[in-house]
Scaffold this active site. Structure first.
Site, PDB file in Angstrom:
ATOM      1  N   ASP A  91      -6.925   4.501  -4.373  1.00 31.85           N
ATOM      2  CA  ASP A  91      -7.913   4.574  -3.256  1.00 31.85           C
ATOM      3  C   ASP A  91      -8.295   5.709  -3.018  1.00 31.85           C
ATOM      4  O   ASP A  91      -8.535   6.326  -3.763  1.00 31.85           O
ATOM      5  CB  ASP A  91      -6.814   3.984  -2.022  1.00 31.85           C
ATOM      6  N   LYS A  94       0.889  -1.066   0.071  1.00 34.61           N
ATOM      7  CA  LYS A  94      -0.123   0.024  -0.019  1.00 34.61           C
ATOM      8  C   LYS A  94       0.968   1.235   0.062  1.00 34.61           C
ATOM      9  O   LYS A  94       2.140   1.036   0.594  1.00 34.61           O
ATOM     10  CB  LYS A  94      -0.799  -0.176   1.382  1.00 34.61           C
TER      11      LYS A  94
HETATM   12  P1  NDP Z   1     -12.954   7.816  -2.805  1.00 32.81           P
HETATM   13  O1  NDP Z   1     -11.912   8.975  -2.453  1.00 32.81           O
HETATM   14  O2  NDP Z   1     -13.446   7.699  -4.034  1.00 32.81           O
HETATM   15  O3  NDP Z   1     -14.232   8.230  -1.754  1.00 32.81           O
HETATM   16  C1  NDP Z   1     -14.035   8.255  -0.522  1.00 32.81           C
HETATM   17  C2  NDP Z   1     -15.452   8.605   0.338  1.00 32.81           C
HETATM   18  O4  NDP Z   1     -15.097   8.414   1.657  1.00 32.81           O
HETATM   19  C3  NDP Z   1     -15.740   9.927   0.090  1.00 32.81           C
HETATM   20  O5  NDP Z   1     -17.023  10.259   0.010  1.00 32.81           O
HETATM   21  C4  NDP Z   1     -15.103  10.871   1.306  1.00 32.81           C
HETATM   22  O6  NDP Z   1     -15.688  12.060   1.592  1.00 32.81           O
HETATM   23  C5  NDP Z   1     -15.412   9.770   2.384  1.00 32.81           C
HETATM   24  N1  NDP Z   1     -14.406   9.900   3.318  1.00 32.81           N
HETATM   25  C6  NDP Z   1     -12.985   9.835   3.198  1.00 32.81           C
HETATM   26  N2  NDP Z   1     -12.551  10.195   4.570  1.00 32.81           N
HETATM   27  C7  NDP Z   1     -13.549  10.347   5.228  1.00 32.81           C
HETATM   28  C8  NDP Z   1     -13.578  10.639   6.695  1.00 32.81           C
HETATM   29  N3  NDP Z   1     -12.596  10.721   7.446  1.00 32.81           N
HETATM   30  N4  NDP Z   1     -14.906  10.685   7.273  1.00 32.81           N
HETATM   31  C9  NDP Z   1     -15.968  10.632   6.605  1.00 32.81           C
HETATM   32  N5  NDP Z   1     -15.812  10.310   5.206  1.00 32.81           N
HETATM   33  C10 NDP Z   1     -14.891  10.077   4.629  1.00 32.81           C
HETATM   34  O7  NDP Z   1     -12.534   6.450  -1.916  1.00 32.81           O
HETATM   35  P2  NDP Z   1     -12.842   5.030  -2.480  1.00 32.81           P
HETATM   36  O8  NDP Z   1     -14.274   5.037  -2.524  1.00 32.81           O
HETATM   37  O9  NDP Z   1     -12.058   4.218  -3.262  1.00 32.81           O
HETATM   38  O10 NDP Z   1     -12.322   4.216  -1.209  1.00 32.81           O
HETATM   39  C11 NDP Z   1     -13.341   3.973  -0.002  1.00 32.81           C
HETATM   40  C12 NDP Z   1     -12.878   2.976   1.069  1.00 32.81           C
HETATM   41  O11 NDP Z   1     -12.987   1.724   0.251  1.00 32.81           O
HETATM   42  C13 NDP Z   1     -11.734   3.232   1.842  1.00 32.81           C
HETATM   43  O12 NDP Z   1     -11.632   2.599   2.782  1.00 32.81           O
HETATM   44  C14 NDP Z   1     -10.671   2.475   0.669  1.00 32.81           C
HETATM   45  O13 NDP Z   1      -9.445   1.945   1.450  1.00 32.81           O
HETATM   46  C15 NDP Z   1     -11.547   1.039   0.541  1.00 32.81           C
HETATM   47  N6  NDP Z   1     -11.276   0.318  -0.740  1.00 32.81           N
HETATM   48  C16 NDP Z   1     -11.246   1.027  -1.875  1.00 32.81           C
HETATM   49  C17 NDP Z   1     -11.392   0.121  -3.199  1.00 32.81           C
HETATM   50  C18 NDP Z   1     -11.130   0.632  -4.459  1.00 32.81           C
HETATM   51  O14 NDP Z   1     -11.173  -0.213  -5.603  1.00 32.81           O
HETATM   52  N7  NDP Z   1     -11.164   2.069  -4.624  1.00 32.81           N
HETATM   53  C19 NDP Z   1     -10.830  -1.149  -2.976  1.00 32.81           C
HETATM   54  C20 NDP Z   1     -10.905  -1.935  -1.525  1.00 32.81           C
HETATM   55  C21 NDP Z   1     -11.212  -1.060  -0.460  1.00 32.81           C
HETATM   56  P3  NDP Z   1     -14.945  13.262   1.096  1.00 32.81           P
HETATM   57  O15 NDP Z   1     -14.902  13.608  -0.342  1.00 32.81           O
HETATM   58  O16 NDP Z   1     -15.519  14.375   2.084  1.00 32.81           O
HETATM   59  O17 NDP Z   1     -13.515  13.158   1.757  1.00 32.81           O
END
Ligand code: NDP
Length: 449
Positions: free
Chosen positions: A169, A129
């Protein structure tokens, strides 16, 4: 030999001493070690070979300076990381996160989880990572491009199609992957599958954007089906509004469930009428093109309420899908879910539930599928992207989706096999034991390295 709880205490105290101040890493390891320790003590070969001690020490960690210039000509400095945790069963594989909260502890927890997740997919992928404490929010496209180019200028010497293959991510989506891969290609003068999540036109796989969210819903469907139930008409809480949340909501809607919430770090929108396909399309445009805030949904659709600073978990619903970030379901959130008779939680995000929350949910017999099993669809389709790159072909969306479904069903079967405690499936134990056995046996095969 000592009993499991004494052994666990001893192991965790050593881990905390060796890795001071890394709370998220301690949390991720403890969750795994708790379910593995009895299994390890039952299998002396793993105990004697100190597999858990070896597996919790990354192969290497790379930390570097990322210097770039903003639109006003100011020089900015960020810190970049790549944690190459284990290449035991394949090249390092895991995403890059750009977020101000990025620290070594967070990347070590994510890299450690990734080893197990990747093992579960059955694909030959190790765990890693990386990322940076860079905040893409509020930056112009050109600033993000300059940052990505500078980041890749250093990272490039550590990655490669058979070495380490990063992906997206939090904060690293299609735009960032384009800039990162463009710079990788320019520096190396080669077009190889050294990054996944690429755009379709330059080597990406169909269904990669959808894979994590869709896979999470497939996993929930398998878990419900195991209990003789299905998704039809189930009310669902989804957190986040990024990549994983969007496609989790999309598949839920397609399969007849009702999505009541989505969120971002500002708050939650609650739409009692349900977020339908049109409303979801509006959210995608808001988040992916305009890069706006979820609060705007409540202004656009009067049926919805905006809960500022709140998470979705206090709203009554049948199913919960945390798809935002780590530790977003705490003990009080778990209590709210339980008191509202939520019957299952499927983690789209990585480690979104605290240990206390998991203990409460499991004690209340709420079906709980941890991220390493439920969100493995993303890395699985990244693995399929690598295969397509090597073969110089593209599979159709239907073919990739079928393979994704098959992988999620297989992970579900393994969780049931190793986590069946009679009247309750312990998916945490099932996922950990199934993933561990394969890695541990491979480590034994390699001897002491
Ligand atoms: P994105 O950046 O596309 O979206 C993240 C989302 O989570 C946004 O809506 C963001 O809101 C919100 N968020 C981030 N930090 C916080 C916080 N501290 N409190 C509240 N909301 C928060 O990321 P992904 O959708 O790709 O990833 C989401 C999760 O899924 C992560 O845990 C990632 O590790 C996991 N994941 C992702 C994969 C992928 O293929 N993308 C694969 C496997 C796991 P805001 O815009 O306000 O920050």
């Amino acid at each position: 030999m000592n009993n499991a709880s004494t052994e666990l205490k001893h192991f965790m105290s050593g881990l905390r001493k060796r890795n001071p101040g890394e709370a998220e890493f301690h949390q991720a390891v403890e969750e795994v070690a708790m379910s593995l320790m009895p299994f390890i003590l039952d299998h002396e070969k793993y105990y004697k070979a100190r597999i858990l001690e070896r597996l919790t020490e990354p192969d290497r960690i790379i930390i570097f300076r990322v210097c770039w210039e903003d639109d006003l000509g100011n020089l900015r400095v960020n810190r970049g990381y790549r944690v190459q945790f284990s290449n035991c069963i394949g090249p390092y594989k895991g995403g890059l996160r750009f977020h101000p909260s990025v620290s070594l502890s967070i990347l070590k927890f994510l890299g450690f989880e990734q080893i197990f997740k990747n093992s579960l997919t059955t694909l030959p992928l190790g765990g890693g990572k990386g990322g940076a404490n860079f905040n893409p929010k509020g930056k112009s496209d050109r600033e993000v491009m300059r940052f990505c180019q500078s980041f890749m200028t250093e990272l490039t010497r550590h990655i490669g199609a058979d070495i380490d293959i990063p992906a997206g991510d939090i904060g690293v989506g299609a735009r960032e992957i384009g800039y990162l891969y463009g710079q990788f290609k320019r520096l190396n003068n080669r077009h190889t599958g050294a990054i996944t999540g690429k755009g379709f036109d330059y080597g990406g796989s169909l269904m990669r954007p959808e894979a994590t969210g869709y896979g999470c819903v497939y996993m929930m469907r398998e878990a419900l089906s195991h209990e003789g139930d299905d998704l039809e008409n189930k009310s669902c809480l989804v957190s986040g509004s990024g990549n994983v949340a969007q496609f989790c909501a999309e598949k839920l809607i397609q399969l007849g469930a009702r999505v009541l919430t989505m969120s971002d770090s500002g708050g939650t929108i609650y739409d009692p009428d349900g977020i339908n396909e049109d409303k979801l399309m509006w959210i995608k445009e808001l988040k992916n093109s305009r890069r706006g805030r979820i609060v705007e949904y409540a202004k656009q659709f009067p049926s919805a309420e905006y809960l500022e600073g709140k998470r979705p978990w206090a709203i009554p619903a049948n199913l919960a899908f945390p798809c935002a970030t780590q530790n977003e379901i705490e003990a009080d959130d778990a209590k709210a879910l339980i008191s509202n008779s939520c019957r299952a939680v499927c983690e789209g995000a990585n480690m979104p539930s605290t240990k206390e929350a998991i203990d409460l949910l499991q004690a209340a017999k709420v079906t709980f599928v941890p991220g390493k099993a439920a969100n493995a669809g993303g890395v699985a389709v990244s693995g399929l992207e690598m295969t397509q790159n090597s073969m110089r072909i593209h599979w159709s969306a239907e073919e990739v989706d079928q393979r994704l479904l098959g992988i999620m069903q297989n992970i579900h079967r393994k969780c049931v096999k190793y986590g069946n405690d009679g009247d309750y499936i312990d998916y945490v134990k099932g996922a950990n034991v199934a993933a561990f056995s394969k890695i541990a046996d491979t480590m034994l095969a390699y001897g002491v390295i």
